[in-house]
Design a protein around this motif. Structure first.
Motif, PDB file in Angstrom:
ATOM      1  N   LYS A  10       0.843  -1.199   0.000  1.00  0.00           N
ATOM      2  CA  LYS A  10       0.000   0.000   0.000  1.00  0.00           C
ATOM      3  C   LYS A  10       0.876   1.246   0.000  1.00  0.00           C
ATOM      4  CE  LYS A  10      -4.078   1.944   2.254  1.00  0.00           C
ATOM      5  NZ  LYS A  10      -5.081   1.786   3.340  1.00  0.00           N
ATOM      6  N   GLN A  11       1.982   1.153   0.743  1.00  0.00           N
ATOM      7  CA  GLN A  11       2.925   2.260   0.830  1.00  0.00           C
ATOM      8  C   GLN A  11       3.591   2.535  -0.522  1.00  0.00           C
ATOM      9  OE1 GLN A  11       6.114   1.523   3.593  1.00  0.00           O
ATOM     10  NE2 GLN A  11       7.268   3.352   2.968  1.00  0.00           N
ATOM     11  N   TYR A  12       3.881   1.439  -1.262  1.00  0.00           N
ATOM     12  CA  TYR A  12       4.619   1.584  -2.525  1.00  0.00           C
ATOM     13  C   TYR A  12       3.726   1.525  -3.769  1.00  0.00           C
ATOM     14  CZ  TYR A  12       9.105   1.514  -0.176  1.00  0.00           C
ATOM     15  OH  TYR A  12      10.181   1.841   0.606  1.00  0.00           O
ATOM     16  N   SER A  13       2.416   1.500  -3.581  1.00  0.00           N
ATOM     17  CA  SER A  13       1.513   1.441  -4.739  1.00  0.00           C
ATOM     18  C   SER A  13       1.657   2.642  -5.683  1.00  0.00           C
ATOM     19  CB  SER A  13       0.058   1.287  -4.273  1.00  0.00           C
ATOM     20  OG  SER A  13      -0.334   2.371  -3.454  1.00  0.00           O
ATOM     21  N   PRO A  14       1.927   3.874  -5.179  1.00  0.00           N
ATOM     22  CA  PRO A  14       2.135   4.986  -6.116  1.00  0.00           C
ATOM     23  C   PRO A  14       3.339   4.764  -7.046  1.00  0.00           C
ATOM     24  CG  PRO A  14       1.695   5.822  -3.913  1.00  0.00           C
ATOM     25  CD  PRO A  14       1.921   4.348  -3.778  1.00  0.00           C
ATOM     26  N   LEU A  15       4.371   4.120  -6.526  1.00  0.00           N
ATOM     27  CA  LEU A  15       5.558   3.830  -7.334  1.00  0.00           C
ATOM     28  C   LEU A  15       5.228   2.798  -8.413  1.00  0.00           C
ATOM     29  CD1 LEU A  15       8.597   4.096  -7.864  1.00  0.00           C
ATOM     30  CD2 LEU A  15       8.992   2.388  -6.082  1.00  0.00           C
ATOM     31  N   LEU A  16       4.490   1.764  -8.040  1.00  0.00           N
ATOM     32  CA  LEU A  16       4.078   0.741  -9.003  1.00  0.00           C
ATOM     33  C   LEU A  16       3.136   1.330 -10.054  1.00  0.00           C
ATOM     34  CD1 LEU A  16       3.436  -2.154  -6.453  1.00  0.00           C
ATOM     35  CD2 LEU A  16       5.320  -2.047  -8.090  1.00  0.00           C
ATOM     36  N   LYS A  17       2.250   2.210  -9.609  1.00  0.00           N
ATOM     37  CA  LYS A  17       1.279   2.819 -10.520  1.00  0.00           C
ATOM     38  C   LYS A  17       1.969   3.667 -11.595  1.00  0.00           C
ATOM     39  CE  LYS A  17      -2.790   5.822 -10.610  1.00  0.00           C
ATOM     40  NZ  LYS A  17      -3.711   6.652  -9.810  1.00  0.00           N
ATOM     41  N   ALA A  18       3.069   4.310 -11.219  1.00  0.00           N
ATOM     42  CA  ALA A  18       3.776   5.198 -12.148  1.00  0.00           C
ATOM     43  C   ALA A  18       4.364   4.447 -13.339  1.00  0.00           C
ATOM     44  CB  ALA A  18       4.888   5.946 -11.400  1.00  0.00           C
ATOM     45  N   PHE A  19       4.528   3.110 -13.190  1.00  0.00           N
ATOM     46  CA  PHE A  19       5.164   2.343 -14.266  1.00  0.00           C
ATOM     47  C   PHE A  19       4.283   1.184 -14.761  1.00  0.00           C
ATOM     48  CE2 PHE A  19       8.424   4.518 -11.886  1.00  0.00           C
ATOM     49  CZ  PHE A  19       9.123   5.152 -12.900  1.00  0.00           C
ATOM     50  N   THR A  20       2.977   1.400 -14.656  1.00  0.00           N
ATOM     51  CA  THR A  20       2.026   0.447 -15.245  1.00  0.00           C
ATOM     52  C   THR A  20       1.017   1.211 -16.104  1.00  0.00           C
ATOM     53  OG1 THR A  20       0.771   0.532 -13.159  1.00  0.00           O
ATOM     54  CG2 THR A  20       2.194  -1.393 -13.512  1.00  0.00           C
ATOM     55  N   PHE A  23      -1.838 -14.039  -2.451  1.00  0.00           N
ATOM     56  CA  PHE A  23      -1.927 -13.589  -3.842  1.00  0.00           C
ATOM     57  C   PHE A  23      -3.177 -12.756  -4.124  1.00  0.00           C
ATOM     58  CE2 PHE A  23      -3.337 -14.240  -8.235  1.00  0.00           C
ATOM     59  CZ  PHE A  23      -2.238 -13.756  -8.917  1.00  0.00           C
ATOM     60  N   GLN A  24      -4.341 -13.289  -3.799  1.00  0.00           N
ATOM     61  CA  GLN A  24      -5.594 -12.606  -4.114  1.00  0.00           C
ATOM     62  C   GLN A  24      -5.689 -11.250  -3.423  1.00  0.00           C
ATOM     63  OE1 GLN A  24      -8.325 -12.113  -1.908  1.00  0.00           O
ATOM     64  NE2 GLN A  24     -10.053 -11.744  -3.307  1.00  0.00           N
ATOM     65  N   LYS A  25      -5.257 -11.189  -2.170  1.00  0.00           N
ATOM     66  CA  LYS A  25      -5.347  -9.931  -1.419  1.00  0.00           C
ATOM     67  C   LYS A  25      -4.394  -8.874  -1.989  1.00  0.00           C
ATOM     68  CE  LYS A  25      -7.062 -11.923   2.861  1.00  0.00           C
ATOM     69  NZ  LYS A  25      -6.875 -12.109   4.314  1.00  0.00           N
ATOM     70  N   LEU A  27      -5.700  -5.364  -3.607  1.00  0.00           N
ATOM     71  CA  LEU A  27      -5.133  -4.107  -3.123  1.00  0.00           C
ATOM     72  C   LEU A  27      -4.660  -3.238  -4.289  1.00  0.00           C
ATOM     73  CD1 LEU A  27      -3.779  -2.201  -0.966  1.00  0.00           C
ATOM     74  CD2 LEU A  27      -1.733  -3.593  -1.269  1.00  0.00           C
ATOM     75  N   LEU A  28      -3.912  -3.842  -5.206  1.00  0.00           N
ATOM     76  CA  LEU A  28      -3.367  -3.096  -6.340  1.00  0.00           C
ATOM     77  C   LEU A  28      -4.463  -2.675  -7.320  1.00  0.00           C
ATOM     78  CD1 LEU A  28      -0.025  -5.038  -6.956  1.00  0.00           C
ATOM     79  CD2 LEU A  28      -0.408  -2.943  -5.650  1.00  0.00           C
ATOM     80  N   TYR A  29      -5.548  -3.419  -7.360  1.00  0.00           N
ATOM     81  CA  TYR A  29      -6.707  -3.029  -8.168  1.00  0.00           C
ATOM     82  C   TYR A  29      -7.352  -1.777  -7.576  1.00  0.00           C
ATOM     83  CZ  TYR A  29     -11.533  -3.056  -9.867  1.00  0.00           C
ATOM     84  OH  TYR A  29     -12.760  -2.690 -10.387  1.00  0.00           O
ATOM     85  N   LYS A  30      -7.524  -1.774  -6.283  1.00  0.00           N
ATOM     86  CA  LYS A  30      -8.133  -0.628  -5.605  1.00  0.00           C
ATOM     87  C   LYS A  30      -7.236   0.610  -5.673  1.00  0.00           C
ATOM     88  CE  LYS A  30     -10.972  -3.282  -2.365  1.00  0.00           C
ATOM     89  NZ  LYS A  30     -11.205  -3.645  -0.933  1.00  0.00           N
ATOM     90  N   ALA A  31      -5.918   0.365  -5.770  1.00  0.00           N
ATOM     91  CA  ALA A  31      -4.961   1.483  -5.836  1.00  0.00           C
ATOM     92  C   ALA A  31      -4.737   1.947  -7.270  1.00  0.00           C
ATOM     93  CB  ALA A  31      -3.640   1.065  -5.204  1.00  0.00           C
ATOM     94  N   ASP A  32      -5.523   1.404  -8.217  1.00  0.00           N
ATOM     95  CA  ASP A  32      -5.428   1.759  -9.643  1.00  0.00           C
ATOM     96  C   ASP A  32      -4.081   1.386 -10.267  1.00  0.00           C
ATOM     97  OD1 ASP A  32      -7.988   2.802  -9.874  1.00  0.00           O
ATOM     98  OD2 ASP A  32      -7.363   4.769  -9.162  1.00  0.00           O
ATOM     99  N   GLU A  40      -8.106 -20.381  -8.305  1.00  0.00           N
ATOM    100  CA  GLU A  40      -9.171 -20.644  -7.347  1.00  0.00           C
ATOM    101  C   GLU A  40      -9.341 -19.461  -6.392  1.00  0.00           C
ATOM    102  OE1 GLU A  40     -12.322 -22.333  -5.547  1.00  0.00           O
ATOM    103  OE2 GLU A  40     -11.324 -23.066  -7.367  1.00  0.00           O
ATOM    104  N   GLN A  41      -8.224 -18.898  -5.936  1.00  0.00           N
ATOM    105  CA  GLN A  41      -8.279 -17.729  -5.061  1.00  0.00           C
ATOM    106  C   GLN A  41      -8.986 -16.553  -5.741  1.00  0.00           C
ATOM    107  OE1 GLN A  41      -4.670 -16.291  -3.190  1.00  0.00           O
ATOM    108  NE2 GLN A  41      -3.933 -18.346  -2.764  1.00  0.00           N
ATOM    109  N   MET A  42      -8.744 -16.394  -7.026  1.00  0.00           N
ATOM    110  CA  MET A  42      -9.248 -15.240  -7.765  1.00  0.00           C
ATOM    111  C   MET A  42     -10.666 -15.428  -8.302  1.00  0.00           C
ATOM    112  SD  MET A  42      -7.034 -12.816  -7.702  1.00  0.00           S
ATOM    113  CE  MET A  42      -7.615 -11.793  -9.055  1.00  0.00           C
ATOM    114  N   LYS A  43     -11.196 -16.627  -8.204  1.00  0.00           N
ATOM    115  CA  LYS A  43     -12.477 -16.966  -8.839  1.00  0.00           C
ATOM    116  C   LYS A  43     -13.605 -16.012  -8.457  1.00  0.00           C
ATOM    117  CE  LYS A  43     -15.515 -20.901  -9.695  1.00  0.00           C
ATOM    118  NZ  LYS A  43     -15.775 -22.334  -9.382  1.00  0.00           N
ATOM    119  N   LYS A  44     -13.820 -15.805  -7.170  1.00  0.00           N
ATOM    120  CA  LYS A  44     -14.930 -14.959  -6.731  1.00  0.00           C
ATOM    121  C   LYS A  44     -14.727 -13.500  -7.138  1.00  0.00           C
ATOM    122  CE  LYS A  44     -16.505 -17.718  -2.813  1.00  0.00           C
ATOM    123  NZ  LYS A  44     -16.733 -17.758  -1.345  1.00  0.00           N
ATOM    124  N   PHE A  45     -13.485 -13.035  -7.037  1.00  0.00           N
ATOM    125  CA  PHE A  45     -13.215 -11.640  -7.395  1.00  0.00           C
ATOM    126  C   PHE A  45     -13.404 -11.424  -8.895  1.00  0.00           C
ATOM    127  CE2 PHE A  45     -10.181  -8.153  -8.460  1.00  0.00           C
ATOM    128  CZ  PHE A  45     -10.847  -7.133  -7.776  1.00  0.00           C
TER     129      PHE A  45
END
Length: 335
Positions: free
Chosen positions: A238-248, A275-277, A281-286, A311-316
Motif C-alpha cells: 500500500k505504501q509503494y503502490s504509487p511507485l508501481l502505478k507510475a510504471f504500469t 496472492f488474491q489480497k 489491493l493493487l486493483y483498488k490502488a489503480d 481458485e483464489q481469484m475466482k470470486k473476485f
C-alpha cells in the motif's frame, strides 16, 4: 610425464605451433594424456595461463595458432575459461594483443561447440561480465566491443556481451532502488530517478516494472509466519503502490506485474495465500486494471501455482465480470 611435456616455457611449445595440422592434433594428445594422468590437469591449466602472459614473445602467426589450440582445449573441457584472466594483463590489453588473440580463440571455441556452451563456461568462472576488459579503458564500451567482434565474424559473442551488460545494468539499478527505498526517499524522487535511468539505458516499462517489483519486495524483512506475512505485505505494498502505478501505464506492464506477483507468491511459500489480497489491493490502488486481471485469469497466467491462484481469484473475477455487465447494461439504458 609433466617434465616430458615441458610446457613451462613458451619456447618449448613453439615446435607444437608450426602448422594448423599440429594445432589439430595436439589437443587430442593433451586430452588423452590428461584423461590418463588426472594429476596433470591442474598443472596443465596453470602452464597455459603462464604461457598467455608472454604472448608478445610469439609471432602473430604463432599467436593465432596458439589461440586456435586454446579454443579447442576449452571446447573439449581440458582447461577452464579462467585462463582468460591472463589476457587482462595491462600490457597485452594496451597493445591490442588480448583482443586479437581473443578473436581467434573464440572463433575456434564456437566452431567446436556453440555460443551457449561458451556462455555457460564463462558464467561458471565469473568471466561473463569481464569481456569488455579485453580493450583499453578508452575503448571499453558495448558499442566498440560489438563493432569489433561483429566485424571479425563473431556477432554471437557481441550479442552475448551486450546482453550481459544489460543484465549487469539492471542488477545495479535494482540495487540502487533498494537503497533508495531503505533510506525512505520520497516516491517522487525515486520515480524521477527511474525515468531518467529508463531513458539512459533504453529499458522498457515492462522490464522496469519487474525490476521495481523485485526491489520493493526485497527491501523488507518478511515475517516467517503465513498468518502474519499477508498483513505485512498489504501494508508494505500500500505504501509503494504509487511507485508501481507510475510504471504500469501500459496493459503489457500490468500483465508483467501480475506475472511477477504470481511467480513471487509461488516461489515464496508463505505468500501462497496472499496472492488474491495483493491483487485486490493493487486493483483498488489503480495499479492493476480490470482488463489486465481478467486477461491474466483467462489466458495470460503461467503454470506456477496456477490452480491455487485461479481458485483464489475466482470470486473476485466473477465480481468484476458482473460489475462489467451491470456497467454495460446501465450504458444501454442511458442510450
Amino acid at each position: 610425464m609433466l617434465l616430458e611435456l615441458n610446457l613451462t616455457t613458451a619456447g618449448m611449445l613453439r615446435p607444437c605451433l608450426t602448422s594448423w595440422w599440429l594445432a589439430e592434433c595436439w589437443p587430442q594428445v593433451f586430452n588423452k594424456l590428461i584423461r590418463r594422468y588426472k594429476y596433470l590437469e591442474k598443472g596443465f591449466e596453470e602452464e597455459i595461463k603462464k604461457l598467455l602472459l608472454f604472448l608478445k614473445g610469439f609471432t602473430e602467426s604463432e599467436r593465432n595458432k596458439l589461440a586456435m589450440l586454446a579454443g579447442i582445449l576449452l571446447a573439449n573441457g581440458n582447461i577452464s575459461a579462467s585462463i582468460l584472466n591472463s589476457l587482462y594483463n595491462e600490457n597485452l590489453v594496451k597493445e591490442g594483443v588480448s583482443a586479437a588473440f581473443a578473436v581467434k580463440l573464440f572463433k575456434s571455441w564456437i566452431h567446436e561447440k556453440d555460443i551457449n556452451s561458451v556462455a555457460g563456461s564463462l558464467r561458471k568462472v565469473g568471466m561473463d561480465n569481464r569481456l569488455m576488459e579485453l580493450f583499453p579503458a578508452n575503448k571499453r564500451s558495448c558499442e566498440y566491443f560489438s563493432k569489433y567482434f561483429t566485424d571479425e565474424g563473431l556477432k554471437e559473442l557481441a550479442d552475448f556481451a551486450r546482453n550481459q551488460q544489460s543484465i549487469g545494468a539492471r542488477k545495479e539499478l535494482q540495487k540502487e532502488l533498494q537503497e533508495l527505498m531503505s533510506r525512505g526517499e520520497p516516491h517522487k524522487d525515486i520515480i524521477a530517478y527511474v525515468r531518467e535511468e529508463m531513458k539512459k539505458t533504453n529499458i522498457s516499462e515492462q522490464t522496469m516494472i519487474g525490476i521495481i517489483w523485485t526491489s520493493v519486495m526485497s527491501c523488507v524483512e518478511w515475517n516467517k509466519k503465513e498468518e502474519l506475512v499477508t498483513e505485512q505485505a498489504i501494508k508494505h505494498l500500500k505504501q509503494y503502490s504509487p511507485l508501481l502505478k507510475a510504471f504500469t501505464s501500459q496493459g503489457l506492464s500490468e500483465i508483467t506485474l501480475m506475472l511477477k506477483i504470481q511467480e513471487y507468491c509461488y516461489d515464496n511459500i508463505h505468500f501462497m495465500k496472499a496472492f488474491q489480497k495483493i491483487v485486490v489491493l493493487l486493483y483498488k490502488a489503480d495499479v492493476l486494471s480490470e482488463e489486465a486481471i481478467l486477461k491474466w485469469y483467462t489466458e495470460a497466467h503461467v503454470a506456477k501455482g496456477k490452480s491455487v491462484f485461479l481458485e483464489q481469484m475466482k470470486k473476485f473475477v466473477e465480481w468484476l465480470k458482473n460489475a462489467e455487465e451491470e456497467s454495460e447494461s446501465d450504458e444501454e439504458e442511458t442510450d
